[in-house]
Motif scaffolding. Structure first.
Motif, short mmCIF file in Angstrom:
data_model
loop_
_atom_site.label_atom_id
_atom_site.label_comp_id
_atom_site.label_asym_id
_atom_site.label_seq_id
_atom_site.Cartn_x
_atom_site.Cartn_y
_atom_site.Cartn_z
N GLY A 157 34.34 -11.77 -78.80
CA GLY A 157 35.63 -12.00 -78.17
C GLY A 157 35.88 -11.01 -77.05
N GLU A 158 36.59 -11.44 -76.02
CA GLU A 158 36.82 -10.59 -74.86
C GLU A 158 37.71 -9.40 -75.20
OE1 GLU A 158 38.36 -13.03 -71.82
OE2 GLU A 158 36.51 -14.14 -71.50
N LYS A 159 38.57 -9.56 -76.19
CA LYS A 159 39.49 -8.48 -76.52
C LYS A 159 38.98 -7.62 -77.67
CE LYS A 159 43.57 -10.94 -74.88
NZ LYS A 159 44.93 -11.42 -75.20
N THR A 160 37.76 -7.82 -78.08
CA THR A 160 37.23 -7.01 -79.17
C THR A 160 37.04 -5.58 -78.70
OG1 THR A 160 36.07 -8.94 -80.02
CG2 THR A 160 35.35 -6.78 -80.81
N ALA A 161 37.55 -4.63 -79.43
CA ALA A 161 37.42 -3.23 -79.06
C ALA A 161 36.01 -2.75 -79.33
CB ALA A 161 38.41 -2.39 -79.88
N PRO A 162 35.46 -1.87 -78.48
CA PRO A 162 34.11 -1.38 -78.71
C PRO A 162 34.03 -0.60 -80.02
CG PRO A 162 35.20 -0.13 -76.97
CD PRO A 162 36.07 -1.29 -77.30
N ALA A 163 32.93 -0.82 -80.74
CA ALA A 163 32.76 -0.16 -82.03
C ALA A 163 32.38 1.29 -81.81
CB ALA A 163 31.70 -0.88 -82.84
N GLY A 164 32.68 2.14 -82.79
CA GLY A 164 32.27 3.53 -82.74
C GLY A 164 33.32 4.45 -82.17
N ALA A 165 33.09 5.74 -82.34
CA ALA A 165 34.02 6.75 -81.86
C ALA A 165 33.86 6.97 -80.36
CB ALA A 165 33.80 8.04 -82.63
N ALA A 166 34.91 7.49 -79.73
CA ALA A 166 34.87 7.77 -78.29
C ALA A 166 35.73 8.97 -77.99
CB ALA A 166 35.35 6.56 -77.49
N LEU A 167 35.32 9.74 -76.98
CA LEU A 167 36.10 10.91 -76.54
C LEU A 167 36.26 10.83 -75.02
CD1 LEU A 167 37.49 13.60 -76.94
CD2 LEU A 167 35.25 14.72 -76.86
N PRO A 168 37.42 10.35 -74.53
CA PRO A 168 37.69 10.37 -73.09
C PRO A 168 38.04 11.79 -72.65
CG PRO A 168 38.97 8.67 -74.24
CD PRO A 168 38.44 9.60 -75.27
N VAL A 227 45.99 22.40 -64.28
CA VAL A 227 46.33 21.19 -65.03
C VAL A 227 47.71 20.71 -64.59
CG1 VAL A 227 46.67 20.19 -67.32
CG2 VAL A 227 44.93 21.96 -66.97
N SER A 228 47.82 19.41 -64.27
CA SER A 228 49.06 18.86 -63.73
C SER A 228 49.59 17.74 -64.63
CB SER A 228 48.81 18.29 -62.32
OG SER A 228 47.91 17.21 -62.39
N GLU A 229 50.76 17.24 -64.26
CA GLU A 229 51.38 16.14 -65.00
C GLU A 229 50.50 14.89 -64.94
OE1 GLU A 229 54.37 14.39 -67.34
OE2 GLU A 229 54.23 16.47 -66.66
N ASN A 230 49.86 14.66 -63.80
CA ASN A 230 48.97 13.51 -63.66
C ASN A 230 47.79 13.59 -64.63
OD1 ASN A 230 47.90 11.09 -62.21
ND2 ASN A 230 46.29 12.53 -61.64
N ASP A 231 47.28 14.80 -64.85
CA ASP A 231 46.18 14.97 -65.80
C ASP A 231 46.63 14.59 -67.21
OD1 ASP A 231 44.62 15.97 -63.71
OD2 ASP A 231 45.35 18.01 -64.05
N LEU A 232 47.84 14.99 -67.57
CA LEU A 232 48.36 14.61 -68.90
C LEU A 232 48.54 13.11 -69.01
CD1 LEU A 232 51.07 17.37 -69.60
CD2 LEU A 232 48.65 17.37 -70.18
N ASN A 233 49.01 12.48 -67.94
CA ASN A 233 49.19 11.03 -67.97
C ASN A 233 47.86 10.31 -68.17
OD1 ASN A 233 51.93 11.38 -67.52
ND2 ASN A 233 51.76 11.12 -65.30
N MET A 234 46.83 10.78 -67.48
CA MET A 234 45.51 10.17 -67.62
C MET A 234 44.98 10.35 -69.04
SD MET A 234 44.61 8.72 -64.77
CE MET A 234 42.84 8.56 -64.95
N PHE A 289 44.30 7.17 -71.85
CA PHE A 289 43.01 6.86 -72.46
C PHE A 289 42.83 7.49 -73.83
CE2 PHE A 289 42.32 6.23 -67.93
CZ PHE A 289 41.59 5.05 -67.92
N GLY A 290 43.83 8.25 -74.29
CA GLY A 290 43.71 8.87 -75.60
C GLY A 290 42.67 9.96 -75.66
N GLY A 291 42.61 10.80 -74.61
CA GLY A 291 41.57 11.81 -74.53
C GLY A 291 42.12 13.22 -74.50
#
Length: 678
Positions: A478-489, A528-535, A539-541
């Motif tokens: 499915g196109e909306k299937t989330a990728p399996a496994g852990a990730a660190l952005p 480190v800026s506000e934009n960095d926190l937003n990014m 992405f949950g990183g």
């Protein structure tokens, strides 16, 4: 009744010639009766007396075609629906059952579709875009030898981490930089001038020795005239020592070996020089031409001899440059300063760099607002062989970029725009090449598949393709299937361009994607800026900063939004924490802790009431077994060397010689398989 007369062709030509000589007056009209009209009509020449029929010209629509067109593109050119194109190609050798709007048609099918639609085709005119006028800036031609004057030598100090490079430079300029370096190691290219006792000025570059800063060392070697290779007498030739030798040889720069830490008890300078032989560095003691000076940077021992060796080599090299004309230089380092904006450490190689001039480097430009020396003092100009900080850049260029002075700000903008456009065109060309390659692969795969089905009938081929497409569609995720496994952005910030480059190179070496995916979603220079926190939140990183700060407001916002901000000033500590966070993303491993082992001596049946149980007679080898029988009595533990009986629930068969293990499963943290090399 009138009689028809036949005239020969010769007579007819004679009559025509005589008729031409007659006067041009009108002939007398004679009344013609209705009865004679049909007879006169029969004497008319062919085609006379008939109304001319208008020629009907077929007004076919013209369609512009080109070599490769999709069904949709051809339909658009024909002003038709894509289904019309497919219908026009029905009952041809082309299998339209598998074609769609994005399918690419060969030339013959393009022509066939147009012809079958009652239209005519013509090839599309390729309107070549006129070549853009080159607006780039380039270095000046070499100057006349008579205009060259002596310049200060540029000396780069290189070597393995913690072999005393910065301490040596401290001793030469009587400063205390090493104590200020985070972790006691250099992490930037430090450029400064030293005036020797002889009155000569020397520009020194101090490059990092850590494994992560290989690119910085390469730039230092390319920008220098002489390399001082520092090797610790108690440590010998190490990994970064060998790499520094390789950089110097690639840049064709002469070496001077400074055997440092000769004050240590375990110091062995001769061993160092012998180890250098294996890397084609032959010191004068062994008949070579490389000077080796035994020094102690900490005690200041024998430093005048090192200075003398450097000055002598510079004299032999006869280093000269043209101080006149537009300045040319090299970006050693670049950074973004909160109060100064974009700043570069620039080594002038030719001409004289002055305050107020216009510069270009890479895709950015500057009007020089200020020039600063290594102590932060403003200077009006800098000549060849001098390194200065340049303020006034619109954006920070990349370390290693060539710096060129141009006539005006307008010209600088023009050059920057030209380079940006050229880079964009190059990128588009690469993308088009990739698309063309994929199209060729698709066509080859299609032809191969068609060849495999060539022996089938039309009906069999259609049924086969239907089955294949149905199974392929069913197995498609499915196109909306989330990728399996852990990730660190990751969001990465660094103080200077070189440090950022080193960290990104480390991340590029990540090879444990099977455990956890590591994605760099944003990177840049500065705090480190506000934009960095937003990014990071998007992405949950996590945010990793190197030699940068985060204000109190940023820290509070990160804590409220549960965003990890990890700041470091030593690169290997940053990498260690990154590896630890990657490990935290991994599920724990189940480890078996063996409590005891026993070997089966014999197996026999025991009846308890109406229940028959198989019991294994065992001898305990190590550890202890719980809930067992010794002879006919229940025991809680059977120690090593004792015998016991063992039964198990379920259908278990014991055979003499089997090994029985008792173990307990415990969870253990998993470690990332990534090894960045340090």
């Amino acid at each position: 009744m009138l009689r028809m007369m036949k005239l020969t062709s010769a007579a007819a030509r004679g009559l025509l010639r005589r008729a031409k000589n007659l006067p041009s007056r009108p002939l007398p009209r004679r009344p013609v009766s209705a009865a004679s009209a049909p007879l006169l009509a029969s004497k008319q020449f062919k085609g006379q007396g008939k109304e001319p029929r208008p020629k009907v010209k077929a007004n076919k629509q013209e369609v512009e075609i080109r070599q490769t067109m999709t069904v949709e593109a051809l339909a658009r050119a024909m002003n038709k629906h894509p289904d019309h194109v497919l219908e026009a190609l029905a009952n041809t050798a082309l299998d339209v059952s598998r074609a769609g709007p994005s399918s690419v048609l060969e030339e013959r099918w393009i022509k066939e579709a147009v012809t079958r639609s009652g239209m005519k085709f013509r090839w599309e005119k390729l309107s070549e875009e006129p070549r853009r006028r080159d607006r780039d800036a380039v270095p000046r031609p070499p100057a006349d030898g008579s205009k060259l004057v002596r310049r200060p030598p540029v000396v780069t100090v290189m070597g393995h981490v913690d072999h005393g490079k910065t301490t040596l430079l401290d001793a030469l300029r009587k400063s205390r930089l090493a104590a200020a370096e985070a972790g006691g190691i250099t992490q930037h290219i430090g450029a400064f001038a030293v005036e020797l006792a002889t009155g000569e000025r020397v520009t020194f570059l101090d490059t990092p020795g850590h494994a992560a800063f290989s690119a910085m060392r390469a730039r230092g070697a390319l920008a220098t005239d002489i390399v001082i290779l520092v090797v610790a007498a108690d440590d010998g030739v190490m990994t970064q020592t060998v790499e520094s030798i390789r950089h110097a040889k690639r840049a064709a720069v002469p070496l001077i070996v400074a055997v440092n830490k000769c004050d240590k008890a375990r110091a062995d300078p001769q061993r160092v020089k012998r180890e250098l032989l294996a890397h084609d560095v032959v010191c004068e003691d062994f008949g070579g031409d490389v000077q080796a000076v035994h020094v102690s940077a900490l005690e200041g021992r024998n430093l005048p001899a090192l200075v003398e060796a450097t000055a002598a080599l510079a004299e032999i090299l006869e280093l000269k440059a043209d101080p006149d004309g537009a300045a040319e230089g090299l970006v050693l380092e670049s950074r973004t300063d909160k109060g100064k904006g974009s700043v570069t450490t620039t080594l002038v190689r030719r001409g004289t760099l002055r305050r107020g001039c216009a510069l270009v480097a890479g895709k950015t430009w500057a009007k020089v607002r200020s020039l600063l020396d290594e102590r932060g003092r403003a200077v009006e100009e800098a000549g060849p062989g001098v390194a200065v900080e340049v303020l006034g850049w619109k954006e920070a260029p990349s370390a290693g970029d060539l710096v060129l002075e141009v006539e005006s700000e307008q010209r600088a903008r023009e050059v920057a725009a030209w380079r940006s456009r050229e880079e964009e065109l190059e990128r588009l060309g690469a993308e088009q090449s990739a698309v063309a390659a994929k199209r060729r692969d698709h066509e080859l795969a299609y032809r191969k598949e068609r060849a495999e089905l060539a022996h089938l009938s039309w009906r069999q081929r259609k049924a086969r393709l239907y089955r294949d497409n149905k199974s392929a569609f069913a197995s498609r995720p499915g196109e909306k299937t989330a990728p399996a496994g852990a990730a660190l952005p990751l969001v990465i910030k660094a103080d200077v361009d070189g440090s950022l480059e080193a960290i990104l190179n480390i991340v590029d070496s990540y090879d444990a994607e099977h455990q956890c995916r590591l994605d760099v979603v944003h990177f840049g220079i500065g705090d480190v800026s506000e934009n960095d926190l937003n990014m990071a939140e998007t992405f949950g990183g996590s945010v990793y900063g190197f030699n940068v700060a985060a204000s109190k407001a940023i820290r509070q916002a990160a804590a409220q939004r549960r965003i990890a901000v990890r700041l470091h000033d030593v690169i290997y500590k940053l990498v260690d924490q990154l590896k630890a966070e990657l490990a935290d993303k991994l599920p724990p491993l189940l480890e078996r802790h063996v409590l005891g082992e026993a070997t089966v001596l014999a197996a026999f049946d025991v009846t308890a009431g109406k229940k028959k149980t198989t019991v294994a007679g065992c001898r305990v080898l190590k550890g202890g077994l719980l809930a067992l029988k010794h002879h006919k009595e229940d025991v809680s533990t059977a120690g090593a060397g004792s015998e016991c009986g063992l039964s198990a629930d379920g259908d278990v068969t014991f055979l003499p010689g089997d090994l029985v293990q008792c173990f307990r499963e415990v969870e253990a943290p998993q470690v990332s398989a990534w090894d960045p090399g340090f």
